[in-house]
Scaffold this motif. Structure first.
Motif, PDB file in Angstrom:
ATOM      1  N   ASP A  80     -87.527 -41.944 -68.715  1.00  0.00           N
ATOM      2  CA  ASP A  80     -88.303 -42.434 -69.851  1.00  0.00           C
ATOM      3  C   ASP A  80     -89.619 -41.676 -69.996  1.00  0.00           C
ATOM      4  O   ASP A  80     -90.164 -41.163 -69.019  1.00  0.00           O
ATOM      5  CB  ASP A  80     -88.666 -43.922 -69.645  1.00  0.00           C
TER       6      ASP A  80
ATOM      7  N   ALA B  96     -84.368 -42.103 -72.343  1.00  0.00           N
ATOM      8  CA  ALA B  96     -83.878 -40.745 -72.619  1.00  0.00           C
ATOM      9  C   ALA B  96     -82.980 -40.698 -73.854  1.00  0.00           C
ATOM     10  O   ALA B  96     -83.031 -39.749 -74.636  1.00  0.00           O
ATOM     11  CB  ALA B  96     -83.128 -40.216 -71.394  1.00  0.00           C
ATOM     12  N   GLU B  97     -82.161 -41.722 -74.020  1.00  0.00           N
ATOM     13  CA  GLU B  97     -81.249 -41.756 -75.181  1.00  0.00           C
ATOM     14  C   GLU B  97     -82.054 -41.752 -76.487  1.00  0.00           C
ATOM     15  O   GLU B  97     -81.721 -41.029 -77.439  1.00  0.00           O
ATOM     16  CB  GLU B  97     -80.376 -43.016 -75.090  1.00  0.00           C
TER      17      GLU B  97
ATOM     18  N   ILE C 171     -88.954 -35.936 -78.669  1.00  0.00           N
ATOM     19  CA  ILE C 171     -89.927 -36.388 -77.668  1.00  0.00           C
ATOM     20  C   ILE C 171     -91.272 -36.762 -78.288  1.00  0.00           C
ATOM     21  O   ILE C 171     -91.924 -37.703 -77.849  1.00  0.00           O
ATOM     22  CB  ILE C 171     -90.094 -35.337 -76.533  1.00  0.00           C
TER      23      ILE C 171
ATOM     24  N   HIS D 290     -80.620 -38.261 -68.022  1.00  0.00           N
ATOM     25  CA  HIS D 290     -81.136 -36.938 -68.371  1.00  0.00           C
ATOM     26  C   HIS D 290     -81.236 -36.797 -69.896  1.00  0.00           C
ATOM     27  O   HIS D 290     -80.427 -37.358 -70.635  1.00  0.00           O
ATOM     28  CB  HIS D 290     -80.252 -35.840 -67.793  1.00  0.00           C
ATOM     29  N   ARG D 291     -82.237 -36.060 -70.314  1.00  0.00           N
ATOM     30  CA  ARG D 291     -82.459 -35.817 -71.743  1.00  0.00           C
ATOM     31  C   ARG D 291     -81.633 -34.596 -72.153  1.00  0.00           C
ATOM     32  O   ARG D 291     -82.013 -33.462 -71.917  1.00  0.00           O
ATOM     33  CB  ARG D 291     -83.944 -35.573 -72.006  1.00  0.00           C
ATOM     34  N   ARG D 292     -80.508 -34.850 -72.772  1.00  0.00           N
ATOM     35  CA  ARG D 292     -79.573 -33.764 -73.124  1.00  0.00           C
ATOM     36  C   ARG D 292     -80.242 -32.723 -74.018  1.00  0.00           C
ATOM     37  O   ARG D 292     -79.965 -31.540 -73.912  1.00  0.00           O
ATOM     38  CB  ARG D 292     -78.353 -34.338 -73.850  1.00  0.00           C
ATOM     39  N   SER D 293     -81.123 -33.182 -74.902  1.00  0.00           N
ATOM     40  CA  SER D 293     -81.759 -32.266 -75.856  1.00  0.00           C
ATOM     41  C   SER D 293     -82.691 -31.275 -75.169  1.00  0.00           C
ATOM     42  O   SER D 293     -83.079 -30.269 -75.760  1.00  0.00           O
ATOM     43  CB  SER D 293     -82.526 -33.066 -76.913  1.00  0.00           C
TER      44      SER D 293
ATOM     45  N   ILE E 124     -85.183 -40.659 -76.792  1.00  0.00           N
ATOM     46  CA  ILE E 124     -85.842 -39.348 -76.854  1.00  0.00           C
ATOM     47  C   ILE E 124     -84.908 -38.328 -77.497  1.00  0.00           C
ATOM     48  O   ILE E 124     -85.312 -37.560 -78.378  1.00  0.00           O
ATOM     49  CB  ILE E 124     -86.279 -38.890 -75.444  1.00  0.00           C
ATOM     50  N   ASP E 125     -83.644 -38.317 -77.073  1.00  0.00           N
ATOM     51  CA  ASP E 125     -82.668 -37.381 -77.650  1.00  0.00           C
ATOM     52  C   ASP E 125     -82.430 -37.660 -79.129  1.00  0.00           C
ATOM     53  O   ASP E 125     -82.191 -36.736 -79.909  1.00  0.00           O
ATOM     54  CB  ASP E 125     -81.335 -37.472 -76.893  1.00  0.00           C
TER      55      ASP E 125
END
Length: 204
Positions: A30, A79-80, A87, A187-190, A82-83
Motif C-alpha cells: 500500500d 496495490a490493486e 500512484i 505487487h504493483r503490476r503497473s 494503485i494499478d
C-alpha cells in the motif's frame, strides 16, 4: 520548522494538519498517508523528514508525536487500486482519507508537494517534510506505520520476497526474489514493466 505554522497561527488557524505519504516508489504494498495536528506552539526536538532519521529515532519520535498531538490518522490505499488509478491519484486518495479520518477536523492543511481533494484551505510545500514540523510529523507517522506493516503483516504473509528488509522498494534483492517467485497479489503490476525485460515479464 515552524515558519509556516507560525504565520497561520497569527492568522487565527488553530488546527493545522500536516499531511504526507510514503511508499510512492515501492513495487509492493500500500501507499500510506498520515495527517497530524500538533498543538499551537509545541516544538518536538528532532522532528525532521522521516527519510533523514534512523529507524530507532523515527520510532521514538512516533511515540512522542502520538502522545503530544491533538489528533492523528493514517490511511492506506492498496496495490490493486494503485494499478487501477495510478500512484499519484492513489497517494492523493490516501491523503484525503487520512484528513477525513482525523478525530478533530482540521482548519488548514500543510501538505508535502501535493493537493488534497477536500474543501479546506491548504498549502502545498516543496520539501515540506524538511521545513514544516507538522508535515515532518506526518511523514514520520506514515513511514513508521508502513515500515511496521512491512516487518510484520506483509513479511509473514509473503516471506519469499524479503519485504521486512527492503520495505518493498526496487532493491537488487527484491528484483531477484521477484524473478524467482513472480509477483505476489500485493505487487504493483503497473510498476514492474519498467524494471524487467519483456522476456522476464513473460515469466510472471
Amino acid at each position: 520548522m515552524l515558519q509556516y505554522e507560525q504565520s497561520l497561527w497569527q492568522e487565527g488557524y488553530k488546527a493545522i494538519a500536516g499531511v504526507d505519504e510514503v511508499g510512492r516508489g515501492c513495487l509492493f504494498g500500500d501507499v500510506v498517508a498520515a495527517a497530524v495536528i500538533l498543538p499551537p506552539g509545541l516544538v518536538i526536538e528532532g522532528v525532521n523528514d522521516s527519510k533523514k532519521l534512523s529507524e530507532k529515532k523515527r520510532d521514538q519520535l512516533y511515540d512522542i508525536i502520538l502522545q503530544e498531538c491533538v489528533a492523528w490518522s493514517a490511511a492506506r490505499v492498496d496495490a490493486e487500486t494503485i494499478d487501477r488509478i495510478n500512484i499519484k491519484q492513489a497517494a492523493r486518495l490516501a491523503m484525503k482519507i487520512a484528513v477525513e479520518s482525523l478525530q478533530i477536523q482540521s482548519d488548514y492543511l500543510l501538505i508535502d508537494a501535493e493537493k488534497v481533494d477536500v474543501a479546506l484551505p491548504q498549502q502545498s510545500i516543496i520539501k515540506g517534510d524538511a521545513t514544516s514540523q507538522s508535515i515532518a510529523a506526518a511523514s514520520i507517522v506514515a513511514k513508521v506505520t508502513r515500515d511496521r506493516l512491512c516487518a510484520s503483516e506483509w513479511e509473514t504473509e509473503y516471506p519469499a520476497y524479503g519485504i521486512a528488509i527492503h520495505k518493498g522498494y526496487a532493491t537488487k534483492l527484491h528484483r531477484e526474489r521477484l524473478l524467482e517467485n513472480g509477483p505476489s497479489p500485493l505487487h504493483r503490476r503497473s510498476f514492474l514493466g519498467n524494471l524487467f525485460s519483456e522476456e522476464q515479464l513473460l515469466l510472471f
